[in-house]
Motif scaffolding. Structure first.
Motif, PDB file in Angstrom:
ATOM      1  N   LYS A 171       0.838  -1.218   0.000  1.00 42.09           N
ATOM      2  CA  LYS A 171       0.000   0.000   0.000  1.00 42.09           C
ATOM      3  C   LYS A 171       0.868   1.261   0.000  1.00 42.09           C
ATOM      4  CE  LYS A 171      -4.304  -1.769   0.767  1.00 42.09           C
ATOM      5  NZ  LYS A 171      -3.955  -2.786  -0.252  1.00 42.09           N
ATOM      6  N   SER A 172       2.019   1.156   0.645  1.00 40.16           N
ATOM      7  CA  SER A 172       2.890   2.328   0.785  1.00 40.16           C
ATOM      8  C   SER A 172       3.743   2.601  -0.456  1.00 40.16           C
ATOM      9  CB  SER A 172       3.836   2.097   1.969  1.00 40.16           C
ATOM     10  OG  SER A 172       4.582   0.901   1.735  1.00 40.16           O
ATOM     11  N   ALA A 173       3.763   1.661  -1.408  1.00 40.40           N
ATOM     12  CA  ALA A 173       4.685   1.805  -2.548  1.00 40.40           C
ATOM     13  C   ALA A 173       4.242   2.926  -3.486  1.00 40.40           C
ATOM     14  CB  ALA A 173       4.776   0.499  -3.323  1.00 40.40           C
ATOM     15  N   ARG A 174       5.212   3.622  -4.024  1.00 48.03           N
ATOM     16  CA  ARG A 174       4.938   4.640  -5.045  1.00 48.03           C
ATOM     17  C   ARG A 174       4.765   3.931  -6.395  1.00 48.03           C
ATOM     18  NH1 ARG A 174       8.990   9.265  -7.312  1.00 48.03           N
ATOM     19  NH2 ARG A 174       7.537  10.041  -8.878  1.00 48.03           N
ATOM     20  N   MET A 175       3.650   4.193  -7.080  1.00 47.51           N
ATOM     21  CA  MET A 175       3.360   3.490  -8.326  1.00 47.51           C
ATOM     22  C   MET A 175       3.651   4.417  -9.507  1.00 47.51           C
ATOM     23  SD  MET A 175       2.245   0.626  -6.987  1.00 47.51           S
ATOM     24  CE  MET A 175       1.465  -0.300  -8.324  1.00 47.51           C
ATOM     25  N   ILE A 176       4.524   3.969 -10.414  1.00 41.72           N
ATOM     26  CA  ILE A 176       4.881   4.779 -11.588  1.00 41.72           C
ATOM     27  C   ILE A 176       4.539   3.998 -12.856  1.00 41.72           C
ATOM     28  CG2 ILE A 176       6.758   5.931 -12.833  1.00 41.72           C
ATOM     29  CD1 ILE A 176       8.251   6.189 -10.176  1.00 41.72           C
ATOM     30  N   SER A 177       3.600   4.510 -13.636  1.00 41.03           N
ATOM     31  CA  SER A 177       3.234   3.855 -14.895  1.00 41.03           C
ATOM     32  C   SER A 177       4.132   4.347 -16.020  1.00 41.03           C
ATOM     33  CB  SER A 177       1.777   4.168 -15.245  1.00 41.03           C
ATOM     34  OG  SER A 177       1.523   3.803 -16.581  1.00 41.03           O
ATOM     35  N   VAL A 178       4.729   3.425 -16.745  1.00 39.68           N
ATOM     36  CA  VAL A 178       5.486   3.796 -17.945  1.00 39.68           C
ATOM     37  C   VAL A 178       4.873   3.068 -19.150  1.00 39.68           C
ATOM     38  CG1 VAL A 178       7.621   4.360 -16.764  1.00 39.68           C
ATOM     39  CG2 VAL A 178       7.204   1.995 -17.449  1.00 39.68           C
ATOM     40  N   GLY A 179       3.545   2.845 -19.035  1.00 38.56           N
ATOM     41  CA  GLY A 179       2.802   2.020 -19.986  1.00 38.56           C
ATOM     42  C   GLY A 179       2.973   2.447 -21.420  1.00 38.56           C
ATOM     43  N   LYS A 180       3.215   1.447 -22.245  1.00 39.80           N
ATOM     44  CA  LYS A 180       3.310   1.698 -23.672  1.00 39.80           C
ATOM     45  C   LYS A 180       1.991   1.303 -24.318  1.00 39.80           C
ATOM     46  CE  LYS A 180       8.167   0.473 -23.466  1.00 39.80           C
ATOM     47  NZ  LYS A 180       9.111  -0.626 -23.688  1.00 39.80           N
ATOM     48  N   CYS A 181       1.304   2.272 -24.921  1.00 40.44           N
ATOM     49  CA  CYS A 181       0.086   1.991 -25.673  1.00 40.44           C
ATOM     50  C   CYS A 181       0.453   1.955 -27.150  1.00 40.44           C
ATOM     51  CB  CYS A 181      -0.949   3.102 -25.458  1.00 40.44           C
ATOM     52  SG  CYS A 181      -1.972   2.826 -24.022  1.00 40.44           S
ATOM     53  N   PRO A 182      -0.159   1.025 -27.913  1.00 43.89           N
ATOM     54  CA  PRO A 182       0.180   0.975 -29.337  1.00 43.89           C
ATOM     55  C   PRO A 182      -0.089   2.303 -30.046  1.00 43.89           C
ATOM     56  CG  PRO A 182      -1.110  -0.952 -28.720  1.00 43.89           C
ATOM     57  CD  PRO A 182      -1.080  -0.046 -27.531  1.00 43.89           C
ATOM     58  N   LYS A 183      -1.141   3.025 -29.623  1.00 41.56           N
ATOM     59  CA  LYS A 183      -1.520   4.216 -30.385  1.00 41.56           C
ATOM     60  C   LYS A 183      -1.243   5.535 -29.664  1.00 41.56           C
ATOM     61  CE  LYS A 183      -4.746   1.683 -33.200  1.00 41.56           C
ATOM     62  NZ  LYS A 183      -6.102   1.187 -33.308  1.00 41.56           N
ATOM     63  N   SER A 184      -0.555   5.489 -28.534  1.00 37.89           N
ATOM     64  CA  SER A 184      -0.210   6.756 -27.880  1.00 37.89           C
ATOM     65  C   SER A 184       1.300   6.813 -27.695  1.00 37.89           C
ATOM     66  CB  SER A 184      -0.916   6.847 -26.524  1.00 37.89           C
ATOM     67  OG  SER A 184      -0.278   6.009 -25.591  1.00 37.89           O
ATOM     68  N   HIS A 185       1.784   7.953 -27.280  1.00 36.13           N
ATOM     69  CA  HIS A 185       3.219   8.094 -27.095  1.00 36.13           C
ATOM     70  C   HIS A 185       3.659   7.361 -25.833  1.00 36.13           C
ATOM     71  CE1 HIS A 185       4.016  10.771 -30.379  1.00 36.13           C
ATOM     72  NE2 HIS A 185       2.930  11.450 -30.070  1.00 36.13           N
ATOM     73  N   PRO A 186       4.506   6.372 -25.965  1.00 35.75           N
ATOM     74  CA  PRO A 186       4.993   5.673 -24.778  1.00 35.75           C
ATOM     75  C   PRO A 186       6.078   6.504 -24.090  1.00 35.75           C
ATOM     76  CG  PRO A 186       6.077   4.800 -26.715  1.00 35.75           C
ATOM     77  CD  PRO A 186       5.138   5.874 -27.196  1.00 35.75           C
ATOM     78  N   VAL A 187       6.365   6.138 -22.846  1.00 36.99           N
ATOM     79  CA  VAL A 187       7.551   6.695 -22.200  1.00 36.99           C
ATOM     80  C   VAL A 187       8.759   6.082 -22.923  1.00 36.99           C
ATOM     81  CG1 VAL A 187       8.846   6.860 -20.043  1.00 36.99           C
ATOM     82  CG2 VAL A 187       6.341   6.878 -20.002  1.00 36.99           C
ATOM     83  N   PRO A 188       9.651   6.912 -23.477  1.00 36.94           N
ATOM     84  CA  PRO A 188      10.774   6.343 -24.229  1.00 36.94           C
ATOM     85  C   PRO A 188      11.654   5.479 -23.311  1.00 36.94           C
ATOM     86  CG  PRO A 188      10.633   8.731 -24.529  1.00 36.94           C
ATOM     87  CD  PRO A 188       9.710   8.379 -23.410  1.00 36.94           C
TER      88      PRO A 188
END
Lengths: 263, 263
Positions: A50-67
């Motif tokens: 519960k205490s963890a910091r959650m960071i999404s670097v999700g790559k979507c096929p049609k949106s700009h992913p985090v490089p």
């Protein structure tokens, strides 16, 4: 001075949280920070502390992913600040996961890296459908390839090597190019009658299945409007698929949204 | 009349009990009877219920194994007597595990079958050594083949297809025939300098590693006296192996018997 943290490269498998390994569960529970891809399922993210910091670097096929460079920097920044960083990836981090690129970047900077392997999407499909990846008399081995093409590039696969009637061919990230893949394989001699199993979101409550043949798979995928992520299993092993005798792995979620088999 | 039982085809992974999936653990805990292969490690067998009947059908390379027909009959007899039967196999039951043959036999006789996938030996090796199975610029895909030859038969592999410098080749059960495999691959154009990683008993406290090249692997394996089970990873990804930066997965067992790296 801050003690350096570490990065745990964790395979989260195809989606069903029950397919995590004990090692993955233990590592995830130790995380201060969780850096996760789009294909990591919600029930798995809910297993983070519960205490963890959650960071999404999700790559979507049609949106700009985090490089990728930026993902590497995030991992390095968090670990060098002293945190234990869980890097959650779909499937296995060392099969099409670019885990080894991240590990190389981090180890060059003296960050300790550990791994937890994950069940691949192909294994997940195999276990929910009963379709084996090898079978005496039908497939002496199995090949995993990616059908993903970088923008403006031609899909550069060695069709001659892949068009092997005695091997199971597993294609990851191939839904956009399945027409080209099927033509390439048939041109090199694979029969248009070769059975193909396509599964979207395998082992999750959004799972959809389609059984077809190499000659008609591109048309059938379009008709069914199946979107990524789709895994293709191409080969004689698919002839062992029996819609009646197989069941979705997520017994408790089945009632909500059953797997749809299009035969 | 007895209610029929069921058979749970469970992948026990490469050896380290921490690499079991949660699903495998749950299924094993529900077993009345456990039917297991030789490659299932002792710590995993100890996770079976104390009350469970343990039946070994272990196949040894140099002794008479329980024939497959007899294994099928044991599974059928136990399940039809009403028991929940855990069928434990090394690795994944549907990759070189003959799990689909057992499932077919049982389903033909109306016995319910469920699966738990397992981490393959290749994934286990990958995660303890950090050597990925795919890596941008080094390997666009991965192939799994078996190097096992049935007695009195020639090893019948398509060397032309396998000798692909852009793919990682994983050879299971190949230690007896590695000389023939290396020659076959080199005859079809794979360089004798292609790096090879051989790992025996991966992820267990008996793990041994050997890094070599295709031209010398047969000699080096003999010199090191490595015996089955040995997994071979052949390809450029092995160049990422770094003895210093990798550690055995079984941290608590390391002190007893460290992994031996022959560079």
């Amino acid at each position: 001075m801050t003690q350096p943290g570490k990065v745990l490269l964790i395979g989260s498998g195809p989606g069903d949280p029950e397919l995590l390994t004990l090692r993955a569960v233990r590592m995830l529970a130790s995380a201060d920070v969780v850096v996760y891809d789009r294909l990591v399922s919600d029930p798995i993210l809910q297993m983070a502390p519960k205490s963890a910091r959650m960071i999404s670097v999700g790559k979507c096929p049609k949106s700009h992913p985090v490089p990728q460079d930026e993902i590497n920097e995030i991992l390095y920044a968090q670990a060098s600040a002293g945190y234990t960083v869980a890097r959650l990836k779909g499937g296995d981090p060392l099969i099409f996961g670019r885990g080894s690129e991240e590990a190389g970047y981090l180890m060059d900077r003296h960050i300790h890296v550990e791994y937890a392997p994950g069940i691949t999407a192909a294994q997940g499909v195999s276990c929910v459908t009963g379709v084996p990846l090898t079978h005496r008399g039908l497939a002496t081995g199995v090949q995993y390839v990616t059908g993903h093409r970088q923008s403006n590039k031609v899909l550069d696969l060695d069709w001659k090597r892949l068009a092997d009637p005695d091997t199971t061919l597993v294609v990851y990230m191939g839904v956009a190019n399945i027409g080209q893949i099927a033509v390439g394989l048939m041109t090199e001699g694979l029969s248009d009658q070769t059975p193909v199993l396509a599964v979207a979101n395998a082992t999750t409550n959004k799972e959809r299945r389609l059984v077809s043949k190499l000659g008609s798979i591109a048309h059938d995928i379009r008709s069914a409007e199946m979107g990524a992520p789709v895994l293709f299993i191409i080969g004689q092993v698919v002839s062992l698929y029996d819609a009646k005798s197989t069941s979705a792995i997520l017994t408790d979620l089945e009632a909500e949204m059953p797997a749809i088999a299009h035969a």
